[in-house]
Structure formats: structure tokens, C-alpha cells
Design a protein around this motif. Structure first.
Motif, mmCIF file in Angstrom:
data_model
loop_
_atom_site.group_PDB
_atom_site.id
_atom_site.type_symbol
_atom_site.label_atom_id
_atom_site.label_comp_id
_atom_site.label_asym_id
_atom_site.label_seq_id
_atom_site.Cartn_x
_atom_site.Cartn_y
_atom_site.Cartn_z
ATOM 1 N N UNK A 28 0.837 -1.200 0.000
ATOM 2 C CA UNK A 28 0.000 0.000 0.000
ATOM 3 C C UNK A 28 0.875 1.254 0.000
ATOM 4 N N UNK A 29 1.911 1.259 0.841
ATOM 5 C CA UNK A 29 2.806 2.412 0.887
ATOM 6 C C UNK A 29 3.584 2.577 -0.412
ATOM 7 N N UNK A 30 3.980 1.477 -1.032
ATOM 8 C CA UNK A 30 4.713 1.564 -2.291
ATOM 9 C C UNK A 30 3.836 2.135 -3.396
ATOM 10 N N UNK A 31 2.599 1.693 -3.451
ATOM 11 C CA UNK A 31 1.675 2.238 -4.454
ATOM 12 C C UNK A 31 1.447 3.725 -4.196
ATOM 13 N N UNK A 32 1.318 4.089 -2.918
ATOM 14 C CA UNK A 32 1.178 5.503 -2.572
ATOM 15 C C UNK A 32 2.409 6.303 -2.973
ATOM 16 N N UNK A 33 3.573 5.704 -2.839
ATOM 17 C CA UNK A 33 4.807 6.380 -3.251
ATOM 18 C C UNK A 33 4.815 6.611 -4.759
ATOM 19 N N UNK A 34 4.422 5.602 -5.517
ATOM 20 C CA UNK A 34 4.384 5.757 -6.976
ATOM 21 C C UNK A 34 3.395 6.834 -7.392
ATOM 22 N N UNK A 35 2.235 6.834 -6.787
ATOM 23 C CA UNK A 35 1.231 7.848 -7.113
ATOM 24 C C UNK A 35 1.752 9.231 -6.747
ATOM 25 N N UNK A 36 2.381 9.311 -5.578
ATOM 26 C CA UNK A 36 2.901 10.597 -5.116
ATOM 27 C C UNK A 36 4.014 11.113 -6.031
ATOM 28 N N UNK A 37 4.875 10.205 -6.489
ATOM 29 C CA UNK A 37 6.001 10.620 -7.340
ATOM 30 C C UNK A 37 5.528 11.160 -8.683
ATOM 31 N N UNK A 38 4.533 10.534 -9.270
ATOM 32 C CA UNK A 38 4.161 10.887 -10.636
ATOM 33 C C UNK A 38 2.926 11.768 -10.738
ATOM 34 N N UNK A 39 2.148 11.874 -9.670
ATOM 35 C CA UNK A 39 0.921 12.647 -9.772
ATOM 36 C C UNK A 39 0.947 13.897 -8.904
ATOM 37 N N UNK A 40 1.234 13.733 -7.614
ATOM 38 C CA UNK A 40 1.084 14.853 -6.689
ATOM 39 C C UNK A 40 2.382 15.591 -6.396
ATOM 40 N N UNK A 41 3.515 14.907 -6.408
ATOM 41 C CA UNK A 41 4.831 15.507 -6.154
ATOM 42 C C UNK A 41 4.821 16.339 -4.872
ATOM 43 N N UNK A 42 4.485 15.676 -3.754
ATOM 44 C CA UNK A 42 4.380 16.393 -2.485
ATOM 45 C C UNK A 42 5.645 16.336 -1.642
ATOM 46 N N UNK A 43 6.696 15.666 -2.072
ATOM 47 C CA UNK A 43 7.956 15.652 -1.368
ATOM 48 C C UNK A 43 8.073 14.609 -0.277
ATOM 49 N N UNK A 44 7.080 13.762 -0.088
ATOM 50 C CA UNK A 44 7.124 12.740 0.955
ATOM 51 C C UNK A 44 7.543 11.375 0.424
ATOM 52 N N UNK A 45 8.047 11.346 -0.791
ATOM 53 C CA UNK A 45 8.400 10.068 -1.401
ATOM 54 C C UNK A 45 9.500 9.354 -0.631
ATOM 55 N N UNK A 46 10.482 10.107 -0.151
ATOM 56 C CA UNK A 46 11.591 9.505 0.592
ATOM 57 C C UNK A 46 11.121 8.853 1.884
ATOM 58 N N UNK A 47 10.261 9.543 2.600
ATOM 59 C CA UNK A 47 9.714 8.993 3.843
ATOM 60 C C UNK A 47 8.876 7.750 3.572
#
Length: 82
Positions: A28-47
Motif C-alpha cells: 500500500x505504501x509503495x503504491x502511494x509512493x508511486x502515485x505521489x512521485x508521478x501525480x502529486x509531487x508532495x515531497x514525501x516520497x523519501x519517507x
């Protein structure tokens, strides 16, 4: 006092549930990371990636513990069969 075989079987079942929960959470977190990286770009990808790797690491550690418990259970069964 509890039977050691029952106790080991209970621990094995509990750790298997923990492993499944951690794998689901990490996915779930990995999918959220992928979505965040390519869609929202909120800077929390590293965390989020660190949490994913931590969850997978703990699941791997629990897998090793289950393997050790199963080995102990096998040894107890061999001693009981003698």
C-alpha cells in the motif's frame, strides 16, 4: 503450563499474520509512493519509501523467526516420536 508444541504453533501462526499484514502495508505504501512521485509531487516520497523498506525488512526478519520456530517444532516432534 502450556504445551511447548502448542505454544510454538501459536507463535508461528501469529508471526505469519504479522508477515502478511506488513506485506500488505508495504504494498500500500509503495503504491502511494508511486502515485505521489508521478501525480502529486508532495515531497514525501523519501519517507514513504523508507517506511516501505522498513516494513519489508521487518517482514523478512519475522520470516526468519518463523523458520527458526518451525525448525524447533520439527525437533520437538522428532523427540516426541522416539
Amino acid at each position: 503450563m502450556m504445551n511447548p508444541v502448542k505454544e510454538l504453533k501459536g507463535k508461528i501462526d501469529d508471526f505469519k499474520r504479522f508477515i502478511m499484514t506488513l506485506l500488505i502495508l508495504s504494498s500500500y505504501l509503495f503504491i502511494g509512493t508511486l502515485i505521489s512521485m508521478y501525480e502529486y509531487k508532495n515531497g514525501l516520497e523519501g519517507l514513504m519509501m523508507a517506511l516501505t523498506v522498513t516494513g519489508l525488512g521487518v517482514a523478512f526478519y519475522f520470516t526468519l523467526k518463523v523458520s527458526r520456530f518451525q525448525k524447533q517444532l520439527y525437533e520437538l516432534d522428532e523427540k516426541a516420536g522416539e
